[in-house]
Design an enzyme around this catalytic site. Structure first.
Site, PDB file in Angstrom:
ATOM      1  N   SER A 132      32.686  36.442  43.028  1.00  0.00           N
ATOM      2  CA  SER A 132      33.922  37.024  42.481  1.00  0.00           C
ATOM      3  C   SER A 132      33.837  37.129  40.965  1.00  0.00           C
ATOM      4  O   SER A 132      33.213  36.285  40.304  1.00  0.00           O
ATOM      5  CB  SER A 132      35.086  36.117  42.863  1.00  0.00           C
ATOM      6  N   TYR A 156      38.851  27.371  43.165  1.00  0.00           N
ATOM      7  CA  TYR A 156      38.278  28.493  43.907  1.00  0.00           C
ATOM      8  C   TYR A 156      37.105  29.098  43.118  1.00  0.00           C
ATOM      9  O   TYR A 156      36.001  29.282  43.647  1.00  0.00           O
ATOM     10  CB  TYR A 156      39.365  29.549  44.164  1.00  0.00           C
ATOM     11  N   LYS A 160      32.832  29.362  43.786  1.00  0.00           N
ATOM     12  CA  LYS A 160      32.014  30.591  43.723  1.00  0.00           C
ATOM     13  C   LYS A 160      30.826  30.378  42.776  1.00  0.00           C
ATOM     14  O   LYS A 160      29.682  30.730  43.085  1.00  0.00           O
ATOM     15  CB  LYS A 160      32.863  31.783  43.257  1.00  0.00           C
ATOM     16  N   ASN A 205      50.036  37.135  47.460  1.00  0.00           N
ATOM     17  CA  ASN A 205      49.825  36.733  46.053  1.00  0.00           C
ATOM     18  C   ASN A 205      49.364  37.911  45.230  1.00  0.00           C
ATOM     19  O   ASN A 205      49.623  37.991  44.040  1.00  0.00           O
ATOM     20  CB  ASN A 205      48.716  35.668  45.971  1.00  0.00           C
TER      21      ASN A 205
HETATM   22  N1  UFG Z   1      50.702  41.026  39.632  1.00  0.00           N
HETATM   23  C1  UFG Z   1      52.063  41.254  39.461  1.00  0.00           C
HETATM   24  N2  UFG Z   1      52.894  40.936  40.484  1.00  0.00           N
HETATM   25  C2  UFG Z   1      52.459  40.415  41.672  1.00  0.00           C
HETATM   26  C3  UFG Z   1      51.070  40.186  41.828  1.00  0.00           C
HETATM   27  C4  UFG Z   1      50.227  40.501  40.785  1.00  0.00           C
HETATM   28  O1  UFG Z   1      52.500  41.713  38.407  1.00  0.00           O
HETATM   29  O2  UFG Z   1      53.266  40.141  42.558  1.00  0.00           O
HETATM   30  C5  UFG Z   1      49.784  41.401  38.540  1.00  0.00           C
HETATM   31  C6  UFG Z   1      48.958  40.272  37.984  1.00  0.00           C
HETATM   32  O3  UFG Z   1      49.677  39.602  36.958  1.00  0.00           O
HETATM   33  C7  UFG Z   1      47.720  41.013  37.490  1.00  0.00           C
HETATM   34  C8  UFG Z   1      47.563  42.149  38.491  1.00  0.00           C
HETATM   35  O4  UFG Z   1      48.842  42.312  39.084  1.00  0.00           O
HETATM   36  O5  UFG Z   1      47.947  41.558  36.223  1.00  0.00           O
HETATM   37  C9  UFG Z   1      46.542  41.869  39.588  1.00  0.00           C
HETATM   38  O6  UFG Z   1      46.878  40.633  40.211  1.00  0.00           O
HETATM   39  P1  UFG Z   1      46.222  40.190  41.595  1.00  0.00           P
HETATM   40  O7  UFG Z   1      46.862  38.892  41.996  1.00  0.00           O
HETATM   41  O8  UFG Z   1      46.261  41.308  42.577  1.00  0.00           O
HETATM   42  O9  UFG Z   1      44.694  39.996  41.240  1.00  0.00           O
HETATM   43  P2  UFG Z   1      44.024  39.023  40.158  1.00  0.00           P
HETATM   44  O10 UFG Z   1      43.334  39.901  39.192  1.00  0.00           O
HETATM   45  O11 UFG Z   1      44.964  38.039  39.607  1.00  0.00           O
HETATM   46  O12 UFG Z   1      43.054  38.193  41.104  1.00  0.00           O
HETATM   47  C10 UFG Z   1      41.915  38.773  41.643  1.00  0.00           C
HETATM   48  C11 UFG Z   1      41.567  38.109  42.976  1.00  0.00           C
HETATM   49  C12 UFG Z   1      41.183  36.677  42.768  1.00  0.00           C
HETATM   50  C13 UFG Z   1      40.135  36.566  41.693  1.00  0.00           C
HETATM   51  C14 UFG Z   1      40.626  37.253  40.424  1.00  0.00           C
HETATM   52  C15 UFG Z   1      39.644  37.237  39.292  1.00  0.00           C
HETATM   53  O13 UFG Z   1      42.677  38.165  43.851  1.00  0.00           O
HETATM   54  O14 UFG Z   1      40.646  36.170  43.976  1.00  0.00           O
HETATM   55  O15 UFG Z   1      40.906  38.624  40.728  1.00  0.00           O
HETATM   56  O16 UFG Z   1      38.567  38.009  39.560  1.00  0.00           O
HETATM   57  F1  UFG Z   1      39.929  35.248  41.417  1.00  0.00           F
END
Ligand code: UFG
Length: 364
Positions: A132, A156, A160, A205
């Site tokens: 990841s 997590y 990885k 999430n």
């Molecule tokens: N976001 C919102 N509202 C929500 C969910 C997310 O505004 O309800 C925003 C987050 O703040 C972020 C973007 O949308 O700016 C993407 O968020 P995600 O949760 O979809 O994805 P992340 O980038 O946080 O996480 C992903 C993977 C993880 C991994 C991470 C880092 O889900 O497993 O990328 O590579 F660890």
């Protein structure tokens, strides 16, 4: 030159019925590989297994069991003459890993150890590992090349990174052991058939499933985490990649491992190199679904970075792979799966929502 066994090579896909695994299996079969899935169905369903079989139109063996069960993994490798492994099984929720790190160390690390040991004992020397972009932590250098420094922000991510490092040691210890660790950015979307995709049973999430469930009327509105980042519209920017593109990246990695020039262990980013903000995603999804997705800007989510973007050059030069699906396609396919998945559950509010969407789309 490809070093393929005389028979079509057989690939073991651990976690092959999960969101990413299911798409990987479909692309592997389409590329001519035989596939055996090992899945414990903890975060996947038998319905998905049946749909994978239908989509593949070829025999796919499914072994129900846990990757931590080394004896079972060894039996599977031997019984099906497995030539290589794609290791996708494992836990993947950042928040859960912070609440229960031992669960993550147990499942992810012990799973990898059992698998690597079984592979060594059965002389299976090729592995593609599902890593990841989380291993880059909160790096300021964007876009992120594979040479960027790594930093762990949660258990997590630690699992990885530790598994990548375990693979370094294992591949160093045996000349004929070759590996690729694929560092995924933000996989989204679904198979164009609408048959397989991501279907979180709890409150999602991640952004895409949350937006999709809001469009479907299951959630009221999206909470946008932070409107004051140093980005063009103040919301977080991510490198979203269509899950079918991601799956094809696995096939390219496997082809590479069967080639003459495979190195011991390569780490390769799978991303598009293009970033979209949260508001851009909501806008694109609203268009694709014909539904105005409501949102509210709230405080930043702890642990989030402003921007995460892949430098996807290495995948192109080494594997000849690059992503081809744009954001509109990601939203359309995600929505098609959302629409195809729900009626089975006889959700009347969803049916109403669908009719509403159809009316909006047809302009009536
Ligand atoms: N976001 C919102 N509202 C929500 C969910 C997310 O505004 O309800 C925003 C987050 O703040 C972020 C973007 O949308 O700016 C993407 O968020 P995600 O949760 O979809 O994805 P992340 O980038 O946080 O996480 C992903 C993977 C993880 C991994 C991470 C880092 O889900 O497993 O990328 O590579 F660890």
């Amino acid at each position: 030159m490809l070093h393929l066994p005389k028979m079509r090579p057989c690939i073991l896909a651990t976690g092959g019925c999960g969101y990413i695994g299911s798409h990987v299996v479909v692309e592997l079969v389409a590329a001519g590989y035989q596939v055996v899935i090992l899945d414990n169905f903890e975060n996947s369903t038998h319905k998905t297994a049946a749909r994978i079989k239908r989509l593949c139109k070829r025999h796919v063996t499914i072994v129900e069991g846990d990757v931590c069960d080394r004896a079972l993994v060894e039996d599977t490798l031997l019984q099906y003459n497995v030539n290589a492994v794609i290791h996708l099984a494992g836990k993947k929720a950042v928040g859960e890993s912070m609440a229960d790190p031992i669960l993550y160390f147990h499942d992810n690390l012990l799973g990898a150890i059992a698998l690597l040991e079984a592979m060594r004992n059965c002389d299976v020397g090729r592995i593609v590992f599902s890593s990841s972009a989380t291993v880059y932590g909160a790096s300021e250098m964007q876009p992120l090349a594979e040479t960027a420094s790594t930093c762990v922000l949660n258990p997590y991510g630690r699992t990885k990174l530790m598994i990548e490092e375990m693979i370094d040691d294992v591949t160093a210890s045996a000349q004929d052991f070759k590996a690729v660790s694929l560092r995924y950015f933000n996989p989204v979307g679904a198979h164009p058939s609408g048959q397989i995709g991501e279907n979180p049973t709890d409150v999602p999430n991640n952004l895409f499933p949350y937006v999709s469930q809001t469009a479907a009327g299951i959630r009221d509105k999206v909470r946008v985490f932070g409107g004051d980042y140093e980005t063009p519209d103040g919301t977080g920017v991510r490198d979203y990649i269509h899950v079918v593109d991601l799956a094809k990246g696995h096939v390219a990695a496997l082809d590479y491992l069967f080639s003459d020039h495979a190195a011991r262990h390569e780490r390769i980013n799978l991303g598009t190199g293009t970033g979209y903000s949260v508001l851009e995603v909501i806008e694109a999804f609203s268009k694709a679904s014909g539904t105005r997705v409501a949102y509210e800007i709230v405080a930043r989510r702890p642990g989030d970075v402003a921007v995460s973007l892949a430098d996807a050059t290495f995948a192109k030069t080494l594997l000849g792979w690059e992503a081809t699906h744009n954001l509109t396609r990601m939203c359309k396919d995600h929505w098609a799966f959302q629409c195809g998945g729900k009626p089975d559950e006889k959700d009347s509010s969803f049916t109403r929502q669908l009719h509403f969407s159809e009316n909006v789309l047809s302009g009536s």
